[in-house]
Motif scaffolding. Structure first.
Motif, PDB file in Angstrom:
ATOM      1  N   PRO A 756       1.212  -1.283  -0.011  1.00 42.28           N
ATOM      2  CA  PRO A 756       0.534   0.747   0.333  1.00 42.28           C
ATOM      3  C   PRO A 756       1.233   1.380  -0.013  1.00 42.28           C
ATOM      4  CG  PRO A 756      -0.881  -1.292   1.603  1.00 42.28           C
ATOM      5  CD  PRO A 756       0.662  -2.031   1.814  1.00 42.28           C
ATOM      6  N   ASP A 757       0.450   2.043  -1.294  1.00 42.34           N
ATOM      7  CA  ASP A 757       1.111   3.299  -0.758  1.00 42.34           C
ATOM      8  C   ASP A 757       0.540   4.559   1.175  1.00 42.34           C
ATOM      9  OD1 ASP A 757       2.335   5.489  -2.045  1.00 42.34           O
ATOM     10  OD2 ASP A 757       0.630   6.517  -2.717  1.00 42.34           O
ATOM     11  N   ARG A 758       1.742   4.903   1.364  1.00 45.68           N
ATOM     12  CA  ARG A 758       1.818   5.094   3.274  1.00 45.68           C
ATOM     13  C   ARG A 758       2.840   6.705   3.245  1.00 45.68           C
ATOM     14  NH1 ARG A 758      -1.647   2.215   5.510  1.00 45.68           N
ATOM     15  NH2 ARG A 758      -1.828  -0.060   4.950  1.00 45.68           N
ATOM     16  N   ASP A 759       2.288   6.965   3.780  1.00 49.01           N
ATOM     17  CA  ASP A 759       3.294   7.394   4.487  1.00 49.01           C
ATOM     18  C   ASP A 759       3.942   7.010   5.522  1.00 49.01           C
ATOM     19  OD1 ASP A 759       4.929  10.684   5.355  1.00 49.01           O
ATOM     20  OD2 ASP A 759       3.173  11.793   4.676  1.00 49.01           O
ATOM     21  N   ILE A 760       5.331   7.044   5.002  1.00 48.87           N
ATOM     22  CA  ILE A 760       6.444   6.248   5.367  1.00 48.87           C
ATOM     23  C   ILE A 760       7.114   6.937   6.359  1.00 48.87           C
ATOM     24  CG2 ILE A 760       8.326   4.673   5.403  1.00 48.87           C
ATOM     25  CD1 ILE A 760       7.542   4.235   2.203  1.00 48.87           C
ATOM     26  N   VAL A 761       8.034   8.155   6.431  1.00 51.10           N
ATOM     27  CA  VAL A 761       8.009   9.277   7.344  1.00 51.10           C
ATOM     28  C   VAL A 761       7.060   9.593   8.293  1.00 51.10           C
ATOM     29  CG1 VAL A 761       9.495  11.114   7.551  1.00 51.10           C
ATOM     30  CG2 VAL A 761      10.372   9.997   5.597  1.00 51.10           C
ATOM     31  N   LEU A 800      14.711   4.714   5.191  1.00 54.68           N
ATOM     32  CA  LEU A 800      15.418   5.035   3.964  1.00 54.68           C
ATOM     33  C   LEU A 800      15.015   4.087   2.765  1.00 54.68           C
ATOM     34  CD1 LEU A 800      18.233   6.146   5.471  1.00 54.68           C
ATOM     35  CD2 LEU A 800      16.747   7.314   3.937  1.00 54.68           C
ATOM     36  N   GLN A 801      15.620   2.278   3.585  1.00 63.71           N
ATOM     37  CA  GLN A 801      15.157   1.109   2.619  1.00 63.71           C
ATOM     38  C   GLN A 801      13.637   1.328   2.338  1.00 63.71           C
ATOM     39  OE1 GLN A 801      16.086  -1.485   5.950  1.00 63.71           O
ATOM     40  NE2 GLN A 801      18.089  -2.527   4.501  1.00 63.71           N
ATOM     41  N   LEU A 802      12.934   1.491   2.215  1.00 65.48           N
ATOM     42  CA  LEU A 802      11.275   1.176   2.298  1.00 65.48           C
ATOM     43  C   LEU A 802      10.907   2.482   1.713  1.00 65.48           C
ATOM     44  CD1 LEU A 802       9.207   0.790   5.198  1.00 65.48           C
ATOM     45  CD2 LEU A 802      10.075  -1.021   3.677  1.00 65.48           C
ATOM     46  N   GLY A 895       9.425  15.567   6.422  1.00 64.52           N
ATOM     47  CA  GLY A 895       8.317  15.882   6.612  1.00 64.52           C
ATOM     48  C   GLY A 895       7.204  14.614   6.266  1.00 64.52           C
ATOM     49  N   THR A 896       6.015  14.776   6.017  1.00 61.87           N
ATOM     50  CA  THR A 896       5.097  13.883   5.211  1.00 61.87           C
ATOM     51  C   THR A 896       5.396  13.768   3.817  1.00 61.87           C
ATOM     52  OG1 THR A 896       3.431  15.435   5.626  1.00 61.87           O
ATOM     53  CG2 THR A 896       3.650  14.183   7.509  1.00 61.87           C
ATOM     54  N   GLY A 897       4.530  12.944   3.072  1.00 63.30           N
ATOM     55  CA  GLY A 897       4.237  13.588   1.756  1.00 63.30           C
ATOM     56  C   GLY A 897       5.590  12.608   1.131  1.00 63.30           C
ATOM     57  N   PHE A 898       6.093  11.769   1.761  1.00 62.34           N
ATOM     58  CA  PHE A 898       6.367  10.818   1.297  1.00 62.34           C
ATOM     59  C   PHE A 898       6.445   9.989   0.653  1.00 62.34           C
ATOM     60  CE2 PHE A 898      10.074  14.256   1.884  1.00 62.34           C
ATOM     61  CZ  PHE A 898      10.961  13.612   0.977  1.00 62.34           C
TER      62      PHE A 898
END
Length: 900
Positions: A756-761, A800-802, A895-898
């Motif tokens: 799934p597309d998630r905000d990982i940070v 960073l890996q993800l 921040g978010t958005g990654f």
């Protein structure tokens, strides 16, 4: 040489090697040039060995040369072209050369172009006397001169010496597909449990002049400067010569050597009756008794007669006979026995290149050894050896023993003796000893137990007195005795192995985790007798073989107990390596993981087979065990649990083919429950591991096992960011190679973006904050949970890996290197990881509460971290935390958005 280069003898030797020695057969296949021209190699074995091409690598060159020399020496021996002396001299001279080249290489790597001086290798044991076994380890003492040892700018001599010494050991001992050079045992150095692996030469001289134990005198009968700065070594040996060779008769030393032999006889009682299973080295009438007989006579008379100081056993016997100290017939009989026993010892070791000394108990295996020697069968072999063994036993039995030393019986005299020995708080120590003597603990309520205690007390007190915190050590020993159901065998072991008493004292001083285990299972100390106990842990395959070595067909409960005993011994030995300073905590951590992986392989496989007896198997699938967390990263601590996920391949509607068939889902869930039990439920031999399966799909609420398809769908559609972070350290540890590969590929697809597309940070930052709120650090040295500790480092790496879909290696150090190479992470994070990991692994043993350990223990922690002192430990911890904090802050600052 003892025979001409007889082609028939060579052909016969080659045939016996291929038929009876898998190790030699392998070497013949690996060295076709030697196999094609054996006669040429036998004519000049050194040249044949050096013809190997290591491609410029010193380590590989030495391994290849050892392999070639082992082959040539074996064929020459089997063909009767080389006699016993030629074989042992070849092996010993190669050990000298290998050690010398290893020292030169280790110094050159750190300080190129500098003359390799200032570090010497003192050979002891059979290496010192040039009588090495075919598959022997070597027992060196490494010494250095601070004034001449090459070192880097602003590097302390002691730090340089230890780093060079570790590299020397690594060059000799590391094993790969080309084999190894020599196993290295450094425990014969002064007080090995507390000293670094390389000692200043002046400190060593001071030790042998003032503190050394009598048994150490016997060890130096065979000492020799063999490599490195030989002049430095010879100067050291000259300085301590008065310690070894005393003009006055020293029956105290003689008594100790006799006592050691007697205790060895007791401890190895199963190997005393001659026949299959007999221990050629330790058995009554065996190799060690020939050696001890000669050494006792040398210790008595060698101080006044330098002609008797011959290092080699046969030379010593001849010198004693020539001087009239023993009769010529005895010398001739012992010499013949020594050669016969050592020759068959070599045959045992040629079979599989193992340092074994026991005749096989299995008839077929004994026949095989006999065949290798050219005899008709095992009965012929034992018939050949029996007269030698019986004669040696009679000769050694005739040596008169002396009354054993004892501590004073009355309280005042005892306290004075303890004070004179250097015991801190002698009054309290005397009070404890009086309690033991009075049978105040269950293990000491019999007369036999108290007699065994008296025999070992002098050595125990000497060990406690030399410990950094002797008062703490004797108090913990008292607590340990209180928990022992029986102590006789424990005391006999300590009496037979004086060095073990010192090592136990260090454990009691520094490592409460190990001390508690020793209190519950005193037999753990028994495992430290083997020289390999303080060597690097073997690979998983070798450990699996060892765990299955004595497997009893169909006795599942016995296997559970056996694996628990063996794992307990291995984990205890690994912890002891840190206390003794023989191993890097990172290697110990990897060793813990290899032991756990081998236990999973053996117990899961046995459980699967046991389960299949009732329910059959499923034709289209199998159970696969996936390790995560520290187990997935192959880096456990002494206290680590096992994070496991169970999945099964094949169709979930399949059914097993047994007498009581089950559907796939039920089948694998029941099987996994039994595997969990095999790994975690305590038996009579104690517990094994805590198993944590909460990282499985849907966590504790989901089924214990899911199909691979269900696992894939969950990870690709429903899993949260923290679950994908955990997946970065996933590693299959059980299952067929094909099934492991399929699971690996499923994990790889998820990590590379099928998720799934998630905000990982944002998710990672929120999770770390939540963890910090609910699980604070246990203490000021909690390398895992402190701000900037290992958890923060793991979050940084996994985020960073993800984000970048790269560097997916379950081993954190390698993942950090890959991220740094891609420009995504600070390179200094690797050093931070190593220091934090070393601290974590060490403190789990010496300060499990994560608080500063006692002052006496702090140098041990510094040594484990490779720094100078406790202040450097604290400074290193702060520097590592600062590095991790900065890295983690940089990632969060994005921040978010990654979304990935």
């Amino acid at each position: 040489m003892t025979a001409s280069m007889d082609p028939l003898a060579i052909r016969d030797a080659l045939a016996r090697a291929r038929a009876h020695a898998p190790f030699l057969a392998l070497l013949l296949d690996q060295e076709p040039g030697i196999a094609a021209d054996v006669a040429g190699a036998l004519a000049d074995p050194v040249a044949a060995a050096r013809a190997a091409d290591g491609g410029g690598s010193v380590a590989r060159q030495l391994r290849l040369e050892r392999r070639r020399l082992a082959l040539v020496a074996a064929i020459g021996d089997l063909a009767g072209i080389y006699d016993f002396g030629r074989v042992t001299r070849l092996l010993s001279d190669f050990a000298d050369d290998a050690a010398d080249r290893a020292v030169a290489a280790a110094i050159a790597e750190r300080t190129p172009g500098v003359e390799p001086r200032g570090l010497t290798v003192i050979a002891l044991g059979k290496h010192g006397s040039r009588e090495l076994n075919y598959s022997s380890d070597i027992d060196p003492i490494l010494l250095y001169d601070p004034a001449t040892l090459p070192r880097r700018e602003r590097e302390a001599p002691e730090d340089a010496a230890v780093r060079i010494g570790r590299r020397v050991v690594e060059l000799l001992q590391a094993r790969d597909g080309d084999g190894y050079v020599f196993r290295v045992d450094l425990r014969l150095r002064p007080t090995p449990e507390v000293t670094p692996i390389v000692l200043p030469v002046e400190a060593a001289i001071s030790y042998y002049e003032s503190q050394a134990l009598p048994w150490e005198r016997a060890a130096f009968i065979r000492a020799r400067a063999c490599a490195g700065d030989v002049a430095l070594g010879e100067g050291f040996l000259a300085a301590i010569r008065p310690f070894v060779w005393r003009r006055a008769l020293d029956f105290g030393a003689v008594r100790e050597i006799q006592d050691i032999s007697r205790r060895i006889r007791d401890h190895h009682a199963q190997g005393q009756a001659f026949g299959p299973g007999y221990d050629l080295k330790r058995g009554r009438g065996g190799i060690r008794e020939v050696e001890f007989f000669a050494q006792i006579q040398q210790l008595i008379h060698g101080g006044r007669d330098p002609a008797l100081r011959a290092p080699a056993t046969r030379d010593a016997l001849a010198a004693l006979a020539a001087a009239g100290r023993i009769d010529a017939e005895t010398a001739e009989a012992l010499t013949g026995a020594y050669v016969a026993l050592r020759t068959i010892e070599h045959r045992l070791q040629m079979v599989n290149d193992l340092q074994t000394h026991k005749l096989p108990a299995d008839r077929a295996a004994l026949d095989n050894v006999a065949g290798l020697h050219g005899l008709a069968g095992g009965e012929a072999l034992t018939a050949m050896l029996r007269p030698h063994v019986e004669r040696v036993g009679r000769v050694y039995d005739a040596l008169a023993g002396e009354e054993e030393p004892r501590l004073a019986a009355d309280a005042d005299s005892l306290e004075r003796e303890l004070a004179a020995a250097g015991m801190p708080d002698p009054a309290n120590a005397a009070r404890l000893i009086e309690g033991w003597r009075g049978g105040g603990v269950p293990a000491l309520r019999t007369a036999a137990a108290r007699e065994a205690l008296e025999a070992v007390l002098p050595g125990l007190i000497a060990a406690f007195a030399q410990a950094p915190d002797g008062a703490h050590a004797i108090a913990r020993f008292d607590a340990m005795l209180a928990r022992l159901p029986s102590a006789i065998n424990f005391f006999r072991l300590l009496e037979a192995q004086p060095a073990l008493a010192r090592l136990m004292s260090a454990i009691l001083c520094h490592a409460p985790t190990l001390a508690d285990q020793l209190g519950r299972r005193a037999e753990l100390l028994d495992g430290l007798i083997d020289a390999t106990a303080l060597a690097p842990m073997p690979d998983v395959a070798a450990l699996v073989d060892e765990m299955r070595e004595r497997e009893r067909d169909g006795d599942y409960q016995w296997l559970l107990d056996h694996v628990r005993r063996l794992v307990g011994e291995k984990r205890f030995a690994l912890g002891t390596q840190i206390v003794a300073g023989t191993s890097d905590p990172l290697e110990v951590s990897a060793g813990y993981a290899r032991v756990a992986e081998a236990a999973i392989e053996v117990l899961a496989g046995a459980t699967r087979d046991e389960f299949a007896r009732a329910h059959g198997r499923l034709a289209d699938g199998e159970l696969v065990i996936l390790a995560l967390g520290r187990m997935g990263g192959a880096a456990l601590t002494h206290a680590s649990d096992l994070d496991l996920i169970y999945v099964f391949t094949g169709h979930h509607l399949s059914e097993s083919d047994g007498a009581r068939p089950l559907g796939a889902v039920t089948y694998y869930n029941r099987l996994a429950q039994r595997v969990n039990g095999a790994l975690s439920v305590p038996t009579a031999s104690g517990p094994l591991y805590e198993v944590d399966t909460r990282l499985r799909p849907s966590g504790a609420q989901g089924p214990l096992v899911v199909s691979l398809e269900g696992f894939r769908q969950y990870q690709e559609k429903d899993a949260w960011t923290w679950e994908h972070m955990a997946l970065t350290r996933a590693r299959p540890v059980f299952g067929s190679p094909g099934a492991r590969a399929v699971v690996d590929e499923t994990v790889r697809r998820v990590l590379m973006g099928a998720r799934p597309d998630r905000d990982i940070v944002a998710d990672a930052a929120a999770m770390r904050a939540e963890m910090a709120a609910h699980k604070p650090p246990a203490g000021p040295l909690d390398a895992k949970l402190l701000d900037g500790g290992l958890v923060d480092l793991e979050f940084a790496v996994h985020t960073l890996q993800l984000l970048h879909r790269t560097a997916f290696d379950p081993r954190l150090g390698r993942a950090i290197d890959a991220l740094a190479a891609a420009g995504l992470m600070r390179p200094e994070m690797h050093a931070a990881h190593d220091l934090l990991s070393r601290l974590l692994v060490t403190l789990r043993l010496v300060a499990p509460d994560c608080r500063p350990p006692a002052p006496a223990t702090r140098p041990l922690v510094a040594r484990a971290l490779g720094v100078a002192d406790w202040d450097a430990v604290l400074a290193g911890l702060e520097q590592a935390r600062a590095t991790v904090r900065a890295c983690w802050a940089e990632i969060r600052a994005r921040g978010t958005g990654f979304h990935r």
